[in-house]
Design a protein around this motif. Sequence first.
Motif, PDB file in Angstrom:
ATOM      1  N   LYS A 346       0.863  -1.173   0.000  1.00 46.35           N
ATOM      2  CA  LYS A 346       0.000   0.000   0.000  1.00 46.35           C
ATOM      3  C   LYS A 346       0.904   1.230   0.000  1.00 46.35           C
ATOM      4  O   LYS A 346       1.616   1.482   0.962  1.00 46.35           O
ATOM      5  CB  LYS A 346      -0.915   0.004   1.231  1.00 46.35           C
ATOM      6  CG  LYS A 346      -1.862   1.196   1.282  1.00 46.35           C
ATOM      7  CD  LYS A 346      -2.734   1.154   2.526  1.00 46.35           C
ATOM      8  CE  LYS A 346      -3.687   2.339   2.595  1.00 46.35           C
ATOM      9  NZ  LYS A 346      -4.513   2.314   3.830  1.00 46.35           N
ATOM     10  N   LEU A 347       0.878   1.963  -1.096  1.00 50.48           N
ATOM     11  CA  LEU A 347       1.696   3.159  -1.244  1.00 50.48           C
ATOM     12  C   LEU A 347       0.805   4.387  -1.096  1.00 50.48           C
ATOM     13  O   LEU A 347      -0.260   4.462  -1.710  1.00 50.48           O
ATOM     14  CB  LEU A 347       2.374   3.200  -2.612  1.00 50.48           C
ATOM     15  CG  LEU A 347       2.988   1.893  -3.144  1.00 50.48           C
ATOM     16  CD1 LEU A 347       3.612   2.128  -4.509  1.00 50.48           C
ATOM     17  CD2 LEU A 347       4.014   1.344  -2.175  1.00 50.48           C
ATOM     18  N   SER A 348       1.240   5.342  -0.293  1.00 50.06           N
ATOM     19  CA  SER A 348       0.511   6.591  -0.114  1.00 50.06           C
ATOM     20  C   SER A 348       1.401   7.741  -0.561  1.00 50.06           C
ATOM     21  O   SER A 348       2.463   7.977   0.038  1.00 50.06           O
ATOM     22  CB  SER A 348       0.104   6.775   1.359  1.00 50.06           C
ATOM     23  OG  SER A 348      -0.732   5.718   1.784  1.00 50.06           O
ATOM     24  N   VAL A 349       0.983   8.422  -1.624  1.00 46.79           N
ATOM     25  CA  VAL A 349       1.755   9.535  -2.175  1.00 46.79           C
ATOM     26  C   VAL A 349       0.789  10.655  -2.543  1.00 46.79           C
ATOM     27  O   VAL A 349      -0.431  10.467  -2.551  1.00 46.79           O
ATOM     28  CB  VAL A 349       2.551   9.111  -3.429  1.00 46.79           C
ATOM     29  CG1 VAL A 349       3.580   8.040  -3.096  1.00 46.79           C
ATOM     30  CG2 VAL A 349       1.614   8.622  -4.530  1.00 46.79           C
ATOM     31  N   LEU A 350       1.341  11.827  -2.859  1.00 45.99           N
ATOM     32  CA  LEU A 350       0.499  12.888  -3.376  1.00 45.99           C
ATOM     33  C   LEU A 350      -0.118  12.431  -4.696  1.00 45.99           C
ATOM     34  O   LEU A 350       0.551  11.761  -5.503  1.00 45.99           O
ATOM     35  CB  LEU A 350       1.314  14.158  -3.606  1.00 45.99           C
ATOM     36  CG  LEU A 350       1.813  14.878  -2.345  1.00 45.99           C
ATOM     37  CD1 LEU A 350       2.761  16.008  -2.741  1.00 45.99           C
ATOM     38  CD2 LEU A 350       0.651  15.409  -1.532  1.00 45.99           C
TER      39      LEU A 350
END
Length: 465
Positions: A346-350
């Motif tokens: 799970k990647l969280s980026v802008l």
Amino acid sequence: MSAPAKIAVSRLADIVGEQNCSCEPAELAAFQCGGVMPRGVARPGTADELAELVRFAGVENLAVIATGARTKLDMGLAPSRYDIAIDMTRLDRVVAYDPADLTLGVEAGCGLAKLQSVLAEHGQFLPLAVPYFRQTTIGGTVATGVDSPLRQLFGAARDYILGMEFVTGEGVAAKSGGRVVKNVTGYDLHKLMIGALGTLGIMTKINFRTFPVPAESRAFVARFENSNGAFDMCDRVTQSPLRASTMEILSPQVAELFGSDAASRVERSALPGDLLSREHWAFTSGFAGNEPVLGRYERNFREMAETCGAVGISVLAQEQIAGAFGRKREFISIALESSPAATILKLSVLPRRMNDAVTNAARLADENGLRWAVMARGIGVIYFVLLPEAKDEQTRSEVAKTVEKVIDATAGMDGHATIPWCPRDWKPSMAIWGRERSDFSQMAKLKKLFDPRAILAPGRFVGGL
């Protein structure tokens, strides 16, 4: 198990009744967490019984883990110790529901599908369309923090949970927030429970704000030759006045996943055959409103898609949406069924960095010969799935190298990456909770405050909390 522990576990019947506890190995096997089996299971029927169980566990120094439908017990790290499984499914009542006020109070063991059926009778719903929807409980959904496609419009659970009742590690019944939509004084302590895997407290009752079911909905799918067009479309919609209810970008490999036998077993509603392509990236979105609003959304979406170079467009009427939405909701459970060693990051980026994050992760997977698939939500959350064909040591090494590089690259984009799901015996070689957090010392203080004896799911959370 030591003799004192055996005696202690046998006393569970004094609290919940003999018929609501067990120490039989055959039954306990179903409550394994990270491969660790408990010594006993107890099923409290009231919040008072739960509090007494936790106090008893504290006195005897027994570690407990709260469970529901047990669909997500393999998330997080394996517990450092595990003596009693607390099965919350007897706490399954809708305690208070005021349809006119759009407020709901429900016990944590209530099934999510059952709850949505109750709300549907009044034309309302909760935007918690999460994996394992038909099995999961409301408490497990909140405790694991798994998100929903509907987060695009409605936000995460923290945005519509009004209050909560829970039991701390000292067996103290506590409350936070309230039952109605209004400002209250004090801290929103209940928000600490969301996604904490039951390491700070065991939820007994959760108060929600509910939402009216839209009168009419549509779904829009645009197919593109590459990820650039799909993410460009996502950026344009984000910057427009349109308020889509869902918005995901799907890689070509998702067409194979969603068309598989595993997908049909998980989500029975049919998926239109020409909706996704194994050669194209897809931008998918849902929107709702009356006929003039629906028409405006479709026209604007078509214009944007054509500007971004779409090679195909599909619009689904409300009666066609169930299969497509159900598969998006169940993306994680379908992926886990599709490989013997499925590993989900799970990647969280802008949002504006999503294409970069996906492109980099795909390149790293390709370099190690790993099959992969992507579902990226418009809000900046990406589920990058590795789907190895085998589960041997060489494969584990290749996956571990890829995962480490993806986590580092995501951090370089000012993002954060975790591994919510992977084979349990691979976890020691992977940074399940991502890079070390700068706020870990504060997290440790909170754990000590809420659970001074460290008996609530010890070891499962960040840094072994």
